[in-house]
Design a protein around this motif. Structure first.
Motif, PDB file in Angstrom:
ATOM      1  N   VAL A  95      31.633  60.880  46.000  1.00  0.00           N
ATOM      2  CA  VAL A  95      31.726  59.416  46.045  1.00  0.00           C
ATOM      3  C   VAL A  95      31.355  58.880  44.672  1.00  0.00           C
ATOM      4  CG1 VAL A  95      30.917  57.290  47.122  1.00  0.00           C
ATOM      5  CG2 VAL A  95      31.050  59.401  48.478  1.00  0.00           C
ATOM      6  N   PRO A  96      32.262  58.165  43.995  1.00  0.00           N
ATOM      7  CA  PRO A  96      31.932  57.640  42.678  1.00  0.00           C
ATOM      8  C   PRO A  96      30.994  56.445  42.777  1.00  0.00           C
ATOM      9  CG  PRO A  96      34.102  56.882  43.323  1.00  0.00           C
ATOM     10  CD  PRO A  96      33.649  57.851  44.390  1.00  0.00           C
ATOM     11  N   LEU A  97      30.155  56.287  41.768  1.00  0.00           N
ATOM     12  CA  LEU A  97      29.282  55.118  41.665  1.00  0.00           C
ATOM     13  C   LEU A  97      30.029  54.040  40.889  1.00  0.00           C
ATOM     14  CD1 LEU A  97      26.475  53.765  41.983  1.00  0.00           C
ATOM     15  CD2 LEU A  97      25.876  54.800  39.760  1.00  0.00           C
ATOM     16  N   LEU A  98      30.275  52.901  41.529  1.00  0.00           N
ATOM     17  CA  LEU A  98      31.019  51.812  40.900  1.00  0.00           C
ATOM     18  C   LEU A  98      30.082  50.717  40.425  1.00  0.00           C
ATOM     19  CD1 LEU A  98      34.153  51.163  43.169  1.00  0.00           C
ATOM     20  CD2 LEU A  98      33.892  52.762  41.267  1.00  0.00           C
ATOM     21  N   ASP A  99      30.388  50.151  39.271  1.00  0.00           N
ATOM     22  CA  ASP A  99      29.711  48.918  38.877  1.00  0.00           C
ATOM     23  C   ASP A  99      30.125  47.839  39.878  1.00  0.00           C
ATOM     24  OD1 ASP A  99      28.334  47.486  36.290  1.00  0.00           O
ATOM     25  OD2 ASP A  99      29.788  46.165  37.273  1.00  0.00           O
ATOM     26  N   PRO A 100      29.184  47.015  40.331  1.00  0.00           N
ATOM     27  CA  PRO A 100      29.506  46.054  41.389  1.00  0.00           C
ATOM     28  C   PRO A 100      30.364  44.871  40.956  1.00  0.00           C
ATOM     29  CG  PRO A 100      27.234  45.784  40.673  1.00  0.00           C
ATOM     30  CD  PRO A 100      27.741  47.012  39.995  1.00  0.00           C
ATOM     31  N   THR A 101      30.564  44.683  39.657  1.00  0.00           N
ATOM     32  CA  THR A 101      31.320  43.528  39.191  1.00  0.00           C
ATOM     33  C   THR A 101      32.812  43.729  39.424  1.00  0.00           C
ATOM     34  OG1 THR A 101      29.679  43.350  37.413  1.00  0.00           O
ATOM     35  CG2 THR A 101      31.615  41.920  37.270  1.00  0.00           C
ATOM     36  N   SER A 102      33.467  42.694  39.929  1.00  0.00           N
ATOM     37  CA  SER A 102      34.911  42.750  40.170  1.00  0.00           C
ATOM     38  C   SER A 102      35.656  42.200  38.951  1.00  0.00           C
ATOM     39  CB  SER A 102      35.276  41.922  41.410  1.00  0.00           C
ATOM     40  OG  SER A 102      34.684  42.478  42.565  1.00  0.00           O
ATOM     41  N   PHE A 103      36.733  42.898  38.581  1.00  0.00           N
ATOM     42  CA  PHE A 103      37.558  42.477  37.453  1.00  0.00           C
ATOM     43  C   PHE A 103      39.027  42.513  37.859  1.00  0.00           C
ATOM     44  CE2 PHE A 103      33.781  44.488  35.594  1.00  0.00           C
ATOM     45  CZ  PHE A 103      33.339  43.490  34.736  1.00  0.00           C
ATOM     46  N   THR A 104      39.818  41.663  37.217  1.00  0.00           N
ATOM     47  CA  THR A 104      41.269  41.658  37.379  1.00  0.00           C
ATOM     48  C   THR A 104      41.896  41.759  35.990  1.00  0.00           C
ATOM     49  OG1 THR A 104      41.467  39.256  37.176  1.00  0.00           O
ATOM     50  CG2 THR A 104      41.034  40.143  39.390  1.00  0.00           C
ATOM     51  N   LEU A 105      43.220  41.775  35.927  1.00  0.00           N
ATOM     52  CA  LEU A 105      43.871  41.774  34.611  1.00  0.00           C
ATOM     53  C   LEU A 105      43.444  40.554  33.802  1.00  0.00           C
ATOM     54  CD1 LEU A 105      47.547  42.976  35.287  1.00  0.00           C
ATOM     55  CD2 LEU A 105      45.666  44.270  34.262  1.00  0.00           C
ATOM     56  N   ASP A 106      43.192  39.444  34.466  1.00  0.00           N
ATOM     57  CA  ASP A 106      42.783  38.225  33.757  1.00  0.00           C
ATOM     58  C   ASP A 106      41.394  38.347  33.149  1.00  0.00           C
ATOM     59  OD1 ASP A 106      45.162  36.968  34.386  1.00  0.00           O
ATOM     60  OD2 ASP A 106      44.361  36.012  36.202  1.00  0.00           O
TER      61      ASP A 106
ATOM     62  N   ALA B 193      35.583  43.408  31.332  1.00  0.00           N
ATOM     63  CA  ALA B 193      35.365  44.789  31.765  1.00  0.00           C
ATOM     64  C   ALA B 193      35.175  45.705  30.562  1.00  0.00           C
ATOM     65  CB  ALA B 193      36.546  45.256  32.616  1.00  0.00           C
ATOM     66  N   HIS B 194      36.026  45.532  29.558  1.00  0.00           N
ATOM     67  CA  HIS B 194      35.899  46.334  28.336  1.00  0.00           C
ATOM     68  C   HIS B 194      34.560  46.069  27.651  1.00  0.00           C
ATOM     69  CE1 HIS B 194      39.676  48.486  26.869  1.00  0.00           C
ATOM     70  NE2 HIS B 194      39.830  48.309  28.163  1.00  0.00           N
ATOM     71  N   ALA B 195      34.148  44.813  27.597  1.00  0.00           N
ATOM     72  CA  ALA B 195      32.881  44.472  26.949  1.00  0.00           C
ATOM     73  C   ALA B 195      31.705  45.118  27.664  1.00  0.00           C
ATOM     74  CB  ALA B 195      32.715  42.954  26.905  1.00  0.00           C
ATOM     75  N   LEU B 196      31.745  45.116  28.988  1.00  0.00           N
ATOM     76  CA  LEU B 196      30.661  45.708  29.775  1.00  0.00           C
ATOM     77  C   LEU B 196      30.493  47.187  29.438  1.00  0.00           C
ATOM     78  CD1 LEU B 196      28.730  44.774  32.097  1.00  0.00           C
ATOM     79  CD2 LEU B 196      30.373  45.787  33.680  1.00  0.00           C
ATOM     80  N   VAL B 197      31.632  47.902  29.311  1.00  0.00           N
ATOM     81  CA  VAL B 197      31.583  49.324  28.988  1.00  0.00           C
ATOM     82  C   VAL B 197      31.181  49.542  27.534  1.00  0.00           C
ATOM     83  CG1 VAL B 197      32.946  51.441  28.816  1.00  0.00           C
ATOM     84  CG2 VAL B 197      33.272  49.913  30.764  1.00  0.00           C
TER      85      VAL B 197
END
Length: 336
Positions: A301-312, A317-321
């Motif tokens: 089971v992968p551990l996901l960051d809880p924040t939701s992102f879309t193409l918009d 998402a890139h900044a978070l990583v």
């Protein structure tokens, strides 16, 4: 009189290093022989994506402009000639592009080499599935292909709560090994929940944990997912004669004497190679089918960051990583 318009898709295009991920309408690709067209539901974001964007990943060989994104999960929309493993409507996932001149997954569709894909586990969501391919393949190639991890082994995973690390811990456990993993004190609870013994690398020396957990003999397998000084530490943490060190980040300059003095062996993992060369791509698909088996059994089971992102909001998402603020794998939802 009617006119037909070629189908299009929305994608995010990077035109220059450190540039914006620009929403762009592109021609929708078609599945050539040996390919399937995937309607992408989710795109995983890996640290390498942000390095490519910054122009700091020459080994990925991605010329610009390009659509980034290496991992995807989605549904087969079209099957190319010669493909028999998949049919229209199949849910699939894999590490399929974003490097080597191949279109990435920050787009609504991608035509991808069918050999790179596997059937998505029914127990995982599209977001969970998109988080797995690159990290699972990296973990499998190190632990299974190189080190043949099995029951009876004591395995040390450096960075056990990280992207590759948390998957490596689960894989080694699923294959019967006793697993130990380094991390911070804050990560100890999560590492323990995976079935591994946590080691606080900030306060515990290599000598201390080798003595505590192996009676000074060393670990049968050490998987370094961190690189730098951690790889050097791995060379002195491995078991004499039969031990094996694996790294996915062996890019620095290192002295091999400590490893040689223990009579141990060493392997490097470069997960991008089949994508860049076109060779042995079917093995990536085979590995991902193994991931499906483990996930369906509840062992992965992968551990996901809880924040939701879309193409918009993919920029965020890139900044978070890139800034190291993610609390698990970051995934962009492409299909709302």
């Amino acid at each position: 009189m009617s006119t037909s318009t070629a189908p299009t898709m929305q994608a995010l295009v990077l035109a220059a290093p450190n540039g914006a991920l620009t929403p762009t309408w592109l021609p929708r690709p078609q599945a050539a022989a040996g390919q399937v067209l995937v309607r992408i539901h989710a795109s995983g974001v890996n640290p390498l994506d942000t390095k490519i964007r910054a122009g700091a990943a020459e080994h990925a060989q991605q010329s610009l402009p390009a659509v980034l994104g290496m991992d995807l999960a989605g549904v087969v929309a079209e099957v190319g000639q010669g493909v028999s493993r998949f049919k229209v409507g199949d849910a699939v996932y894999g590490f399929t592009g974003g490097i080597g001149g191949l279109q990435g997954s920050l787009a609504q569709y991608a035509a991808v080499d069918a050999r790179l894909l596997a059937h998505k586990p029914g127990r995982l969501t599209m977001r969970q599935a998109a988080a797995l391919p690159l990290v699972f393949i990296t973990a499998w190639e190190g632990l299974v292909d190189r080190a043949n991890v099995r029951s009876g082994h004591k395995v040390l995973v450096h960075g056990g709560a990280g992207g590759v690390g948390h998957v490596a811990v689960q894989l080694a456990r699923a294959r019967g090994a006793e697993v130990f993993a380094t991390g911070t004190a804050a990560q100890a609870g999560y590492i323990r929940s995976l079935g591994a013994t946590p080691i606080d690398h900030e306060v515990t020396s290599v000598e201390a944990y080798v003595n505590a957990f192996t009676d000074g003999q060393g670990f049968d397998i050490v998987y370094d997912t961190v690189g730098g000084p951690v790889l050097d530490a791995s060379f002195v943490a491995v078991r004499r004669y039969s031990g094996h060190v694996v790294t996915s980040l062996g890019w620095g300059t290192h002295k091999l004497a400590p490893l040689s003095f223990r009579g141990a062996t060493f392997s490097g993992v470069f997960t991008l190679l089949p994508i860049l060369t076109g060779e042995f791509r079917e093995h990536h698909g085979e590995i991902m089918e193994q991931a499906t088996t483990l996930a369906e059994a509840g062992q992965l089971v992968p551990l996901l960051d809880p924040t939701s992102f879309t193409l918009d909001t993919a920029e965020a998402a890139h900044a978070l990583v890139a800034e190291g603020r993610a609390r698990g794998k970051v995934v962009v939802s492409v299909l709302p």
